[in-house]
Write an enzyme that holds these catalytic residues in place. Structure first.
Site, PDB file in Angstrom:
ATOM      1  N   HIS A 103     -11.006 -25.580   0.001  1.00 51.34           N
ATOM      2  CA  HIS A 103     -10.758 -25.615  -1.443  1.00 51.34           C
ATOM      3  C   HIS A 103     -12.115 -25.497  -2.144  1.00 51.34           C
ATOM      4  CE1 HIS A 103      -9.731 -27.588  -5.307  1.00 51.34           C
ATOM      5  NE2 HIS A 103      -8.467 -27.384  -5.012  1.00 51.34           N
ATOM      6  N   ASP A 149     -12.460 -33.565   3.888  1.00 50.54           N
ATOM      7  CA  ASP A 149     -11.734 -33.494   2.623  1.00 50.54           C
ATOM      8  C   ASP A 149     -10.272 -33.820   2.928  1.00 50.54           C
ATOM      9  OD1 ASP A 149     -10.260 -32.801   0.429  1.00 50.54           O
ATOM     10  OD2 ASP A 149     -11.076 -30.765   0.234  1.00 50.54           O
ATOM     11  N   GLN A 164      -5.392 -33.325   0.930  1.00 57.13           N
ATOM     12  CA  GLN A 164      -4.035 -32.911   1.290  1.00 57.13           C
ATOM     13  C   GLN A 164      -3.527 -33.615   2.538  1.00 57.13           C
ATOM     14  OE1 GLN A 164      -2.087 -31.158  -0.525  1.00 57.13           O
ATOM     15  NE2 GLN A 164      -3.523 -30.274  -1.971  1.00 57.13           N
ATOM     16  N   LYS A 170      -2.460 -37.143  -5.802  1.00 60.27           N
ATOM     17  CA  LYS A 170      -1.661 -36.347  -4.865  1.00 60.27           C
ATOM     18  C   LYS A 170      -0.843 -37.238  -3.941  1.00 60.27           C
ATOM     19  CE  LYS A 170      -5.037 -32.562  -4.691  1.00 60.27           C
ATOM     20  NZ  LYS A 170      -4.438 -31.473  -5.472  1.00 60.27           N
ATOM     21  N   CYS A 187      -7.164 -22.295  -5.715  1.00 64.50           N
ATOM     22  CA  CYS A 187      -8.560 -22.749  -5.617  1.00 64.50           C
ATOM     23  C   CYS A 187      -9.150 -22.471  -4.242  1.00 64.50           C
ATOM     24  CB  CYS A 187      -8.714 -24.233  -5.958  1.00 64.50           C
ATOM     25  SG  CYS A 187      -8.341 -24.601  -7.671  1.00 64.50           S
TER      26      CYS A 187
HETATM   27  C1  LIG Z   1      -7.826 -29.585  -0.085  1.00 63.10           C
HETATM   28  C2  LIG Z   1      -8.208 -30.046  -1.455  1.00 63.10           C
HETATM   29  N1  LIG Z   1      -9.432 -30.526  -1.658  1.00 63.10           N
HETATM   30  C3  LIG Z   1      -9.822 -30.980  -2.846  1.00 63.10           C
HETATM   31  C4  LIG Z   1      -8.983 -30.948  -3.928  1.00 63.10           C
HETATM   32  C5  LIG Z   1      -9.487 -31.444  -5.237  1.00 63.10           C
HETATM   33  O1  LIG Z   1      -8.747 -32.507  -5.703  1.00 63.10           O
HETATM   34  P1  LIG Z   1      -9.068 -33.072  -7.139  1.00 63.10           P
HETATM   35  O2  LIG Z   1      -8.870 -31.931  -8.078  1.00 63.10           O
HETATM   36  O3  LIG Z   1      -8.075 -34.152  -7.338  1.00 63.10           O
HETATM   37  O4  LIG Z   1     -10.465 -33.555  -7.116  1.00 63.10           O
HETATM   38  C6  LIG Z   1      -7.704 -30.456  -3.778  1.00 63.10           C
HETATM   39  C7  LIG Z   1      -6.802 -30.377  -4.943  1.00 63.10           C
HETATM   40  O5  LIG Z   1      -6.105 -29.434  -5.179  1.00 63.10           O
HETATM   41  C8  LIG Z   1      -7.304 -29.990  -2.509  1.00 63.10           C
HETATM   42  O6  LIG Z   1      -6.082 -29.493  -2.322  1.00 63.10           O
END
Ligand SMILES: Cc1ncc(COP(=O)(O)O)c(C=O)c1O
Lengths: 419, 129
Positions: free
Chosen positions: A131, A207, A210, A233, A375
């Site tokens: 992401h 990370d 998800q 999430k 993203c």
């Molecule tokens: C794999 C992953 N990493 C990071 C993020 C970033 O999350 P946040 O926007 O809540 O910081 C997301 C959110 O879509 C994600 O799916």
């Protein structure tokens, strides 16, 4: 929902009643079919109530007031931290740092750990699945320090290719990788990658944005050095996230943001800093949402993370089964396409219908899915896709939602005259 | 929104008019919609009077962006660059003949914004010659 006996929960219809938004209808009078939990999850009434209760019963700043409601707020805030620590199996609550979201948690590591530990020529190893939140901070860190980025490649199904991992790890100071791909649902073999990275001396950030909502996560079993997640999430509110870090690493790191709360003592000349985790929590924290996140964790633990996974796996299997006939009509499903290797995500395109048109047509039926690059623009380029339509599941979804998705796809086929 | 996808829209989507490239365009502009990754490029050949002698567009995107662009570009032929710059959102909405939901307006207007940029580039070039 049966909160007591998580092993015997039959996680299908009952929890829906806990999510007030699922009783809403769209402006066309359609029931809300929410299939975009990978973007953000819906919230159970208990979480909504926890926010209201804090503001209406014991709103006070924490860590300083001597009066009763300030003590109550401080206790609830720190209790939520302890819940997160237990949920992730961290060694202690001090290893849980509150942030705004996963993105901020990753940036904290990039600025604080990265600034102190990365040097020109060092390698930062990512995967091609990342992401933007776990990619752009490392690009900027590389620019600041003269470090270089490398990527673990993925195959056409979005599964990481680990054949050359040992070569990729040479000269590598940091590995930053996602636990579950938000675009494809791929579950990565994080424990294996961490072990191999550690054997060459690299630090690993995972990370978990998800993964934490959908899988039982044990940061010590994974041996992750850092683990980032977002509450929104995983049934919690927006505006609150977590950085887990091993004490040894967090202690050696310089502060990230500075100001009130994160200090021990301040003179006009210099300051000394608070102990963990408050060293990284400058300014008044997001007290209400941290507390409500604790309630979300209670909810998930009562449901049981094994049950979350089992429910999503069954739903994904059902979705694959229902979608299979459409594959002959041009439906393409991306990602592992295997319930054992994916979290509850179906990423797809249908014949020559653009993902946005698909999402618009599904929207007219009350079906909420996400269309676009999710993203992950470099991953889309790697897979030679402009956009995908993504349906993602959570505990409140059931077979009827999958049926509505399939009916919406049929409608799109009719509108676009796909035979 | 489902009434948007009428036959003539799908026809423009699947058979976009004036799609491709010009051998020697006088003005070119391109842009993308970062939200959905839609891309669009407009190439214009300008005649001595400052009118559009020929025009092409290219790119990829949803039915809304592609069909809107196809219809707009088709109607731009023979028009003066000045008149293209003066075009507003209404010109696109008239072409498609139906309301577009706010979330999809960006898609519908991508062609318009790139066409106007190309027209501006054409005027700037004419001014500097
Ligand atoms: C794999 C992953 N990493 C990071 C993020 C970033 O999350 P946040 O926007 O809540 O910081 C997301 C959110 O879509 C994600 O799916």
């Amino acid at each position: 929902m049966n909160r007591g006996a998580s092993a015997t929960v039959t996680p299908d219809l009952n929890v829906r009643a806990d999510f007030p938004i699922l009783k809403e209808r769209t402006s066309r009078g359609k029931p809300l079919i929410y299939l975009d939990s990978a973007a953000t999850s819906q919230k159970p009434q208990a979480v909504i109530d926890a926010i209201a209760r804090y503001y209406s019963e014991y709103n006070a700043n924490i860590h300083r007031g001597v009066y009763e409601i300030a003590a109550r707020a401080t206790d609830a805030f720190e209790e939520a931290r302890a819940k997160v620590a237990r949920f992730l199996n961290a060694a202690e609550p001090a290893e849980i740092v509150w942030t705004r979201n996963a993105t901020e948690a990753i940036n904290l590591v990039a600025w604080s750990w990265g600034g102190a530990n990365l040097h020109a020529g060092d390698i930062i190893l990512l995967t091609q699945l990342e992401h933007h939140s776990n990619l752009v901070p490392w690009q900027l860190l590389a620019e600041r320090t003269g470090a270089h980025l490398r990527y673990i490649p993925v195959d056409d199904r979005g599964e990481p290719i680990l054949d050359d991992l040992d070569t990729l790890l040479q000269g590598c100071a940091l590995v930053a990788l996602t636990h579950v791909s938000n675009t494809l649902g791929t579950i990565l073999p994080v424990a294996e990658i961490v072990a191999r990275a550690h054997s060459t001396g690299a630090i690993v950030l995972v990370d978990g944005a998800q993964a934490a909502p959908h899988l039982a996560v044990d940061v010590r079993a994974l041996d992750a050095d850092f683990y980032a997640l977002s509450a929104h999430k995983m049934l919690g509110p927006t505006g609150i996230g977590v950085l887990y870090g091993k004490r040894r690493l967090l202690e050696a790191m310089p502060p990230f943001l500075s100001g009130g709360d994160m200090i021990r003592s301040v003179s006009y000349e210099r300051s000394t800093f608070n102990e963990l985790p408050w060293k990284f929590e400058a300014g008044t924290s997001n007290i209400a949402d941290a507390i409500a996140f604790g309630t979300a964790i209670d909810y998930l633990e009562a449901y049981g993370m094994e049950n979350v996974r089992a429910h999503e796996r069954a739903l994904l299997a059902y979705a694959f089964e229902r979608l299979a006939p459409l594959e002959a009509r041009g439906l393409a499903i991306y990602g592992p396409h295997d319930v054992e290797r994916s979290s509850g995500v179906v990423s797809m395109n249908f014949a020559d219908i653009h993902a946005h048109d698909l999402a618009s047509i599904l929207d007219t039926e009350g079906v909420c899915i996400r269309a676009g690059h999710h993203c992950t623009m470099p991953l889309m380029a790697r897979l030679d896709l402009a956009a995908t339509a993504r349906a993602s599941f959570y505990i409140y979804n059931d077979r009827r939602d999958v049926d509505a998705l399939v009916a919406g796809l049929e409608k799109a086929a009719t509108i676009f005259r796909i035979s | 929104m489902d009434d948007f996808y009428r036959d003539f829209i799908l026809d423009h989507y699947r058979n976009p008019r004036n799609f491709g490239h010009l051998p020697a365009p006088d003005a070119v502009a391109e842009d993308r919609n970062p939200l959905c990754g839609d891309e669009m490029r407009v190439e214009i050949e300008v005649d001595d009077a400052g009118n559009v002698a020929d025009i092409r567009f290219s790119g990829k995107g949803c039915a809304i962006s592609q069909a809107s662009a196809s219809m707009l570009v088709e109607s731009a032929k023979g028009k003066s660059l000045e008149s293209l710059i003066a075009l507003g959102e209404a010109s696109v909405l008239e072409n498609v003949g139906i309301d577009i939901s706010p979330t999809r307006m960006k898609c519908a207007m991508l062609g318009l914004s790139v066409l106007k940029s190309a027209a501006l580039a054409g005027l700037a070039k004419a001014g500097s010659e």
